[in-house]
Design a protein around this motif. Structure first.
Motif, mmCIF file in Angstrom:
data_model
loop_
_atom_site.group_PDB
_atom_site.id
_atom_site.type_symbol
_atom_site.label_atom_id
_atom_site.label_comp_id
_atom_site.label_asym_id
_atom_site.label_seq_id
_atom_site.Cartn_x
_atom_site.Cartn_y
_atom_site.Cartn_z
ATOM 1 N N SER A 169 0.852 -1.183 0.000
ATOM 2 C CA SER A 169 0.000 0.000 0.000
ATOM 3 C C SER A 169 0.886 1.230 0.000
ATOM 4 O O SER A 169 1.971 1.226 0.586
ATOM 5 N N VAL A 175 -3.776 2.205 -2.168
ATOM 6 C CA VAL A 175 -3.733 1.176 -1.126
ATOM 7 C C VAL A 175 -3.770 -0.195 -1.806
ATOM 8 O O VAL A 175 -4.150 -0.316 -2.974
ATOM 9 N N SER A 211 -7.603 -1.746 -6.195
ATOM 10 C CA SER A 211 -6.751 -0.757 -5.516
ATOM 11 C C SER A 211 -7.319 0.644 -5.698
ATOM 12 O O SER A 211 -7.393 1.424 -4.745
ATOM 13 N N GLU A 213 -10.450 1.470 -6.477
ATOM 14 C CA GLU A 213 -11.733 1.573 -5.772
ATOM 15 C C GLU A 213 -11.520 1.779 -4.278
ATOM 16 O O GLU A 213 -12.136 2.629 -3.648
ATOM 17 N N ARG A 214 -10.634 0.969 -3.711
ATOM 18 C CA ARG A 214 -10.353 1.051 -2.265
ATOM 19 C C ARG A 214 -9.762 2.393 -1.886
ATOM 20 O O ARG A 214 -10.049 2.943 -0.832
ATOM 21 N N THR A 215 -8.884 2.893 -2.755
ATOM 22 C CA THR A 215 -8.251 4.184 -2.453
ATOM 23 C C THR A 215 -9.324 5.271 -2.466
ATOM 24 O O THR A 215 -9.353 6.132 -1.583
ATOM 25 N N LYS A 216 -10.233 5.217 -3.453
ATOM 26 C CA LYS A 216 -11.326 6.203 -3.529
ATOM 27 C C LYS A 216 -12.166 6.164 -2.267
ATOM 28 O O LYS A 216 -12.533 7.187 -1.704
ATOM 29 N N GLU A 217 -12.480 4.937 -1.835
ATOM 30 C CA GLU A 217 -13.355 4.737 -0.684
ATOM 31 C C GLU A 217 -12.696 5.123 0.631
ATOM 32 O O GLU A 217 -13.268 5.804 1.463
ATOM 33 N N ARG A 218 -11.431 4.633 0.804
ATOM 34 C CA ARG A 218 -10.800 4.715 2.126
ATOM 35 C C ARG A 218 -9.837 5.868 2.295
ATOM 36 O O ARG A 218 -9.711 6.416 3.371
ATOM 37 N N ARG A 219 -9.086 6.170 1.244
ATOM 38 C CA ARG A 219 -8.055 7.212 1.344
ATOM 39 C C ARG A 219 -8.079 8.115 0.128
ATOM 40 O O ARG A 219 -7.100 8.224 -0.603
#
Ligand code: ADE
Length: 223
Positions: A169, A175, A211, A213-219
């Motif tokens: 990450s 991430v 990666s 999608e997760r970055t958009k959502e979480r960070r």
């Protein structure tokens, strides 16, 4: 890489550096670490290295003399790419900072304590101040361990799979994607079909998509 850590509590590091990846890095000769007890540089018989704050106020201040003498001794043996002071108001540790530090041959970390360190140390003796986050620790030892760990794992040859640090990450500003292992179906909770497909191109595309999608959502700040 060589890391010197100046601390009031050298034994705090014993376990951290005798386990797992840091231990392996030392065993392989890729990392050497030395802990220097600042009390050894005390200017009095009580072995103290702190004193009252000029102007009054609560909290003791780490004095300049023991630190200056300690650094002079160390610098007679090697020169440092950075002399870091751990402080909650320092530059925030990030993967980019870790990458940068991992390119240095030698670094020195001075662990802060008490109410802080005499400002002249910060101004004249150190080259960099690093915080590991916006909260206050009771001392800089945990921060120094975090810095040493996150830097040491980036040294070539420390991780067994050379690519694994590259897919961490934050390494590419994203991430990491989710990972799964056996069994493929646990009580109806299934591993995504694509990971079982054997098609590496599809798997790589899926991982990148996850990666992002997760970055958009979480960070989202990373994007
Ligand atoms: N010393 C106390 N708190 C700290 C922090 N958050 N980071 C680095 N050093 C510290």
């Amino acid at each position: 890489m060589h890391i010197d850590i100046i601390t009031l509590f050298p034994s705090m590091f014993d376990e951290i550096f005798s386990q797992s990846i840091l231990h392996r890095a030392i065993e392989k000769g890729l990392l050497s670490v030395n802990f220097i007890d600042l009390r050894g540089y005390s200017t009095n018989n009580y072995k103290s290295v702190d004193d009252y704050s000029y102007g009054g106020g609560a909290g003791m201040v780490m004095q300049i003399e023991p630190i200056a003498n300690c650094l002079a001794d160390l610098q007679a043996k090697r020169s440092y790419g950075d002399i870091i002071y751990t402080a909650p108001d320092g530059e925030q540790l990030s993967q980019a900072v870790c990458n940068e530090l991992s390119l240095k041959d030698n670094i020195c970390i001075l662990c802060g304590h008490y109410k802080g360190v005499d400002e002249r140390v910060r101004k004249h003796l150190i080259t960099r101040e690093i915080s590991i986050g916006d909260y206050v620790l009771s001392g800089g030892e945990l921060a120094a361990a975090v810095i040493a760990d996150s830097v040491a794992r980036l040294l070539p040859g420390v991780l067994s799979d050379e690519t694994s640090a590259l897919s961490d990450s934050f390494q590419d500003g994203l991430v990491s994607p989710p990972v799964y292992s056996r069994p493929a179906d646990y009580n109806g909770w299934k591993v995504p079909d694509v990971l079982l497909s054997g098609n590496q191109r599809l798997i790589d595309d899926w991982r990148l998509e996850q990666s992002v999608e997760r970055t958009k959502e979480r960070r989202p700040n990373l994007l």
